[in-house]
Design a protein around this motif. Structure first.
Motif, mmCIF file in Angstrom:
data_model
loop_
_atom_site.group_PDB
_atom_site.id
_atom_site.type_symbol
_atom_site.label_atom_id
_atom_site.label_comp_id
_atom_site.label_asym_id
_atom_site.label_seq_id
_atom_site.Cartn_x
_atom_site.Cartn_y
_atom_site.Cartn_z
ATOM 1 N N THR A 43 -29.959 53.894 -61.587
ATOM 2 C CA THR A 43 -31.187 54.605 -61.240
ATOM 3 C C THR A 43 -30.884 55.822 -60.366
ATOM 4 O O THR A 43 -31.441 56.909 -60.579
ATOM 5 C CB THR A 43 -32.177 53.653 -60.527
ATOM 6 O OG1 THR A 43 -32.548 52.623 -61.445
ATOM 7 C CG2 THR A 43 -33.423 54.390 -60.065
ATOM 8 N N GLN A 82 -38.168 53.072 -63.642
ATOM 9 C CA GLN A 82 -38.013 51.630 -63.779
ATOM 10 C C GLN A 82 -39.330 50.904 -63.478
ATOM 11 O O GLN A 82 -39.692 49.956 -64.141
ATOM 12 C CB GLN A 82 -36.944 51.185 -62.771
ATOM 13 C CG GLN A 82 -36.365 49.834 -63.043
ATOM 14 C CD GLN A 82 -35.048 49.632 -62.297
ATOM 15 O OE1 GLN A 82 -34.648 50.464 -61.472
ATOM 16 N NE2 GLN A 82 -34.382 48.547 -62.582
ATOM 17 N N ASP A 158 -35.398 54.689 -67.725
ATOM 18 C CA ASP A 158 -34.818 53.677 -66.846
ATOM 19 C C ASP A 158 -35.394 52.315 -67.207
ATOM 20 O O ASP A 158 -36.553 52.030 -66.912
ATOM 21 C CB ASP A 158 -35.127 54.035 -65.389
ATOM 22 C CG ASP A 158 -34.216 53.296 -64.420
ATOM 23 O OD1 ASP A 158 -33.467 52.399 -64.865
ATOM 24 O OD2 ASP A 158 -34.255 53.620 -63.215
HETATM 25 MG MG LIG Z 1 -32.235 50.663 -61.416
#
Ligand SMILES: [Mg+2]
Ligand SMILES: Nc1ncnc2c1ncn2[C@@H]1O[C@H](COP(=O)(O)OP(=O)(O)OP(=O)(O)O)[C@@H](O)[C@H]1O
Length: 363
Positions: A43, A82, A158
């Motif tokens: 990330t 994410q 993500d």
């Molecule tokens: Mg991550």
């Protein structure tokens, strides 16, 4: 020309190097999977490319230009976070339209494109809902539609499928692959699901502790892992620790594993204090009836006798766990070919695998 070029990117949080000297270039229209365990810096790498996090050292170039001084919305990068981060007070349609409005796209075009994006992610009819009226998976699909809507130069996803249930996840994975191919988007897709990484990516980058452990095609990553970490992380594997090595003959090297089993390999490593780790993929192991007279198909084959501990039919494959002398266990995966090929717990078997299918890693 590469559309994305990262040069020696480092990002530290206190003592911890979340990203530790990463260099990466990407060609236009390719899909790259970024695969690695939780906390390895996936990330953080995406956030640096998108401009949400600034690196301590290194440069980010998009289409040949250093974008270090540009704000996220000036980079023409589509990012699906994410945690998908939808705007809670906006409807689904407004969320998808957001990036286009920001860029001054004409309203009529926005309306058409929003509908097209929502149909792409199977959310037609949900335009007027707000995020809290959607399931987690639906929210994630809105986020995917929003990231794609601006027709970005680079698309960063993500964990795009992580909130979906297994069936939908598989469906959407194939759909996502088609969508990415059809729009020709240059994409980095982050996942810690190896199957997803190998399916979606033209290439896979495996990360470990802020560094790139290996970059390669899915086949290269699986068949020729650069180190023990990659071999263990991608695919299933059986491991033997061996400390002694005997003379090689016919280009073969024999190792004696800690439990006394002798294993022949094509590859070899110089002797070292710590010994070596030998890896055999479960699908490279063939099982034969242990009561039949012993005969190896060739001198190149390893033959290990054992007893079946467990048999698990998992759809197309059957996972068979064998106990070897010395109590170590071996997983073999065979195709589920139906009746007449049953293997039962308690049965004695011989496990056969070729010396060329044994990977050897230095400890
Ligand atoms: Mg991550
Ligand atoms: N803002 C921050 N402050 C301090 N530490 C951070 C920060 N962001 C990330 N980290 C740390 O940096 C490391 C890498 O984090 P990152 O979010 O990039 O991992 P990841 O590979 O995306 O993991 P996951 O698969 O769990 O999402 C982790 O150890 C994390 O705790």
């Amino acid at each position: 020309m590469s559309v994305l070029n990262l040069k020696d990117i480092t990002k530290k949080y206190g003592e911890l190097a979340a990203v530790d000297g990463i260099s990466l270039d990407m060609e236009r229209g390719k899909v790259l999977s970024l695969l690695g365990p939780s906390g390895c810096g996936k990330t953080t790498t995406l956030r640096i490319i998108a401009g949400f996090t600034s690196p301590d050292t290194g440069t980010v170039e998009i289409a040949g230009k250093d974008v270090g001084h540009l704000r996220p919305y000036e980079r023409n990068v589509g990012l699906l976070f994410q945690d998908y981060a939808l705007f809670p007070h906006m409807t689904v349609a407004e969320n998808v339209a957001y990036g286009m409005r920001h860029r001054g796209t004409p309203t009529s075009e926005i309306t058409t494109r929003v509908l097209r994006m929502l149909s792409l992610v199977q959310l037609t009819g949900m335009e007027a809902r707000r995020p809290h009226q959607l399931s987690g998976g639906q929210q994630q699909r809105v986020a995917l539609a929003r990231a794609l809507a601006i027709d970005p130069q680079i698309l960063l996803l993500d964990e795009p499928l992580s909130a979906l249930d297994a069936k939908l996840r598989l469906e959407l994975r194939l759909e996502l692959k088609e969508i990415l191919r059809s729009v020709g988007a240059t994409t980095i897709v982050v996942t810690h699901d190896q199957e997803e990484a190998l399916t979606l990516g033209d290439e896979v980058v495996v990360m470990n502790a802020g560094k790139i452990a290996q970059r390669g095609t899915p086949t290269q990553i699986y068949e020729a892992p650069a180190d023990k970490f990659v071999a263990e992380f991608v695919g299933r594997s059986n491991w033997f620790h061996a400390s002694k090595r005997s003379q090689s003959t016919d280009g073969l090297t024999s190792y004696v594993a800690d439990d006394g089993l002798e294993i022949r390999t094509r590859a070899s490593r110089p002797d070292s204090e710590g010994g070596v780790d030998l890896c055999v993929r479960p699908e490279d192991i063939e099982l034969v009836d242990g009561t039949a007279p012993e005969s190896a198909p060739s001198p190149e084959h390893n033959v290990l006798a054992g007893v079946v501990l467990d048999v698990a039919p998992l759809g197309a494959d059957v996972h068979v766990v064998i106990e070897l002398p010395g109590k170590s266990r071996l997983l073999a995966i065979r195709k589920n070919v139906g009746r007449g090929s049953e293997i039962l717990p308690g049965q004695s078997v011989r496990a056969l695998f070729s010396a060329s299918d044994v990977l050897v890693f230095q400890r």
